[in-house]
Design a protein around this motif. Structure first.
Motif, PDB file in Angstrom:
ATOM      1  N   CYS A   1       0.927  -0.945   0.072  1.00 36.39           N
ATOM      2  CA  CYS A   1      -0.091   0.047  -0.184  1.00 36.39           C
ATOM      3  C   CYS A   1       0.873   1.202   0.212  1.00 36.39           C
ATOM      4  O   CYS A   1       2.216   1.053   0.265  1.00 36.39           O
ATOM      5  CB  CYS A   1      -1.104  -0.077   1.279  1.00 36.39           C
TER       6      CYS A   1
ATOM      7  N   CYS B   1       1.238   3.600   2.069  1.00 36.06           N
ATOM      8  CA  CYS B   1       2.056   3.855   3.262  1.00 36.06           C
ATOM      9  C   CYS B   1       3.434   3.217   3.267  1.00 36.06           C
ATOM     10  O   CYS B   1       4.316   3.706   3.949  1.00 36.06           O
ATOM     11  CB  CYS B   1       1.354   3.898   4.307  1.00 36.06           C
TER      12      CYS B   1
ATOM     13  N   SER C   1       1.965   8.611  -4.860  1.00 39.74           N
ATOM     14  CA  SER C   1       0.491   8.534  -5.327  1.00 39.74           C
ATOM     15  C   SER C   1       0.388   8.699  -7.025  1.00 39.74           C
ATOM     16  O   SER C   1      -0.167   8.066  -7.558  1.00 39.74           O
ATOM     17  CB  SER C   1      -0.464   9.235  -4.638  1.00 39.74           C
TER      18      SER C   1
ATOM     19  N   ARG D   1      -8.924  -1.876  -2.554  1.00 40.20           N
ATOM     20  CA  ARG D   1      -8.991  -1.132  -1.300  1.00 40.20           C
ATOM     21  C   ARG D   1      -9.478  -2.250  -0.305  1.00 40.20           C
ATOM     22  O   ARG D   1     -10.198  -3.091  -0.567  1.00 40.20           O
ATOM     23  CB  ARG D   1     -10.203  -0.035  -1.408  1.00 40.20           C
ATOM     24  N   ARG D   2      -8.741  -2.168   0.718  1.00 39.92           N
ATOM     25  CA  ARG D   2      -9.099  -3.119   1.906  1.00 39.92           C
ATOM     26  C   ARG D   2      -9.106  -1.906   3.372  1.00 39.92           C
ATOM     27  O   ARG D   2      -8.096  -1.876   3.725  1.00 39.92           O
ATOM     28  CB  ARG D   2      -8.061  -4.101   2.261  1.00 39.92           C
ATOM     29  N   GLY D   3     -10.293  -1.632   3.617  1.00 36.49           N
ATOM     30  CA  GLY D   3     -10.475  -0.659   4.639  1.00 36.49           C
ATOM     31  C   GLY D   3      -9.836   0.539   4.241  1.00 36.49           C
ATOM     32  O   GLY D   3     -10.120   1.314   3.087  1.00 36.49           O
ATOM     33  N   GLN D   4      -9.042   1.313   5.152  1.00 37.37           N
ATOM     34  CA  GLN D   4      -8.297   2.554   4.840  1.00 37.37           C
ATOM     35  C   GLN D   4      -7.386   2.413   3.786  1.00 37.37           C
ATOM     36  O   GLN D   4      -6.499   3.338   3.365  1.00 37.37           O
ATOM     37  CB  GLN D   4      -8.200   3.130   6.155  1.00 37.37           C
ATOM     38  N   TRP D   5      -6.909   1.335   3.623  1.00 36.53           N
ATOM     39  CA  TRP D   5      -5.486   1.014   2.824  1.00 36.53           C
ATOM     40  C   TRP D   5      -5.906   0.803   1.479  1.00 36.53           C
ATOM     41  O   TRP D   5      -6.991  -0.025   0.960  1.00 36.53           O
ATOM     42  CB  TRP D   5      -4.639   0.069   3.364  1.00 36.53           C
ATOM     43  N   ILE D   6      -5.176   0.861   0.377  1.00 35.95           N
ATOM     44  CA  ILE D   6      -5.313   0.755  -0.965  1.00 35.95           C
ATOM     45  C   ILE D   6      -3.929  -0.271  -1.362  1.00 35.95           C
ATOM     46  O   ILE D   6      -2.943   0.439  -1.299  1.00 35.95           O
ATOM     47  CB  ILE D   6      -5.573   1.865  -1.837  1.00 35.95           C
TER      48      ILE D   6
ATOM     49  N   THR E   1       1.329  -0.593   8.030  1.00 35.74           N
ATOM     50  CA  THR E   1      -0.051  -1.284   8.124  1.00 35.74           C
ATOM     51  C   THR E   1      -0.423  -1.927   9.332  1.00 35.74           C
ATOM     52  O   THR E   1      -1.492  -1.648   9.650  1.00 35.74           O
ATOM     53  CB  THR E   1      -0.259  -2.255   6.900  1.00 35.74           C
TER      54      THR E   1
ATOM     55  N   CYS F   1      -0.537   0.951  12.246  1.00 32.69           N
ATOM     56  CA  CYS F   1      -1.860   1.749  12.413  1.00 32.69           C
ATOM     57  C   CYS F   1      -2.960   1.069  12.433  1.00 32.69           C
ATOM     58  O   CYS F   1      -3.909   1.562  13.335  1.00 32.69           O
ATOM     59  CB  CYS F   1      -2.003   2.538  10.975  1.00 32.69           C
ATOM     60  N   GLY F   2      -3.086  -0.266  12.184  1.00 33.21           N
ATOM     61  CA  GLY F   2      -4.329  -1.088  12.142  1.00 33.21           C
ATOM     62  C   GLY F   2      -4.474  -1.618  13.577  1.00 33.21           C
ATOM     63  O   GLY F   2      -5.852  -2.388  13.768  1.00 33.21           O
TER      64      GLY F   2
END
Lengths: 115, 115
Positions: free
Chosen positions: A36, A38, A52, A68-73, A110, A113-114
């Motif tokens: 992703c 980040c 990006s 996309r998976r939740g807030q991450w892409i 990832t 933060c998660g």
DNA sequence: TTGATATATAACTATTTGCTTATATAGTAA
DNA sequence: TTACTATATAAGCAAATAGTTATATATCAA
């Protein structure tokens, strides 16, 4: 096996996109592991918008795909692309990106933060 | 066979140079046949200096070599280049350039001028 | 020598590129 | 809702790029 040919102009465009150190490294990393945005931030000394924008160019050309998976892409190489064979062959010629993967997994943004 | 790796930054430079339609076509032609500048003039709708400048970039990167024969300077792929394997693999993915070769041989500027 | 041909170089310009900062969008969690 | 995180988009700018025209260099031939 007869090589699947890519229209010259489209091949040139793929080469131009991979002809940038940052994007070639991104492709090399994605060959080994989906990532992703980040996570790429750990690897490149560059702003988030800049990364990006590189990813967008690769995506617009159909070379990578996003999910996309939740807030991450998460980005990965698009194995369905007409250019995948070309890209694969090119990436065979660059050093593996394990050092960069290690930089990512050391910080593991990832997970941090998660959880 | 273990693939001979090319430093990432140098690979990116090779890709950038081939990421131009004109230069990629030049490389595709040179894969099939050595050529002098006046022959490329038959193929591209472009000034002579422009073609010379493209050839110079390829030469500066070590991707092609030149050999003067009388008033002509013939260009060919540099098989001794560290990048030759990469270039070869890339050119496998583009259509062959026989149509362009035909355009050259129809006019055959080297013979016309020389005889 | 002089003139012609083949190629390279110089100088210039318009377009593209890769970055920046600022802001918008989208999802998560309280 | 509000606050926070992850990502994308917009706008602006300096540098790189690919073309141009004009000119220089090098070879050949008379």
């Amino acid at each position: 096996m007869l090589q699947a040919k890519v229209e010259l102009e489209k091949a040139a465009n793929v080469l131009k996109l991979l002809g940038d150190k940052t994007r070639l490294t991104i492709a090399g990393i994605l060959k080994q592991r989906e990532c992703c945005v980040c996570e790429f931030l750990e690897v490149f000394e560059m702003s988030q918008p800049s990364i990006s924008q590189h990813l967008r160019k690769l995506k617009d050309a159909g070379m990578v795909k996003e999910e996309r998976r939740g807030q991450w892409i998460f980005y990965s190489l698009n194995h369905q692309s007409d250019y995948y064979g070309l890209i694969e062959d090119i990436l065979e010629h660059i050093p593996d990106q394990t050092d960069k993967i290690k930089m990512i997994e050391k910080v593991n943004p990832t997970l941090q933060c998660g959880c």
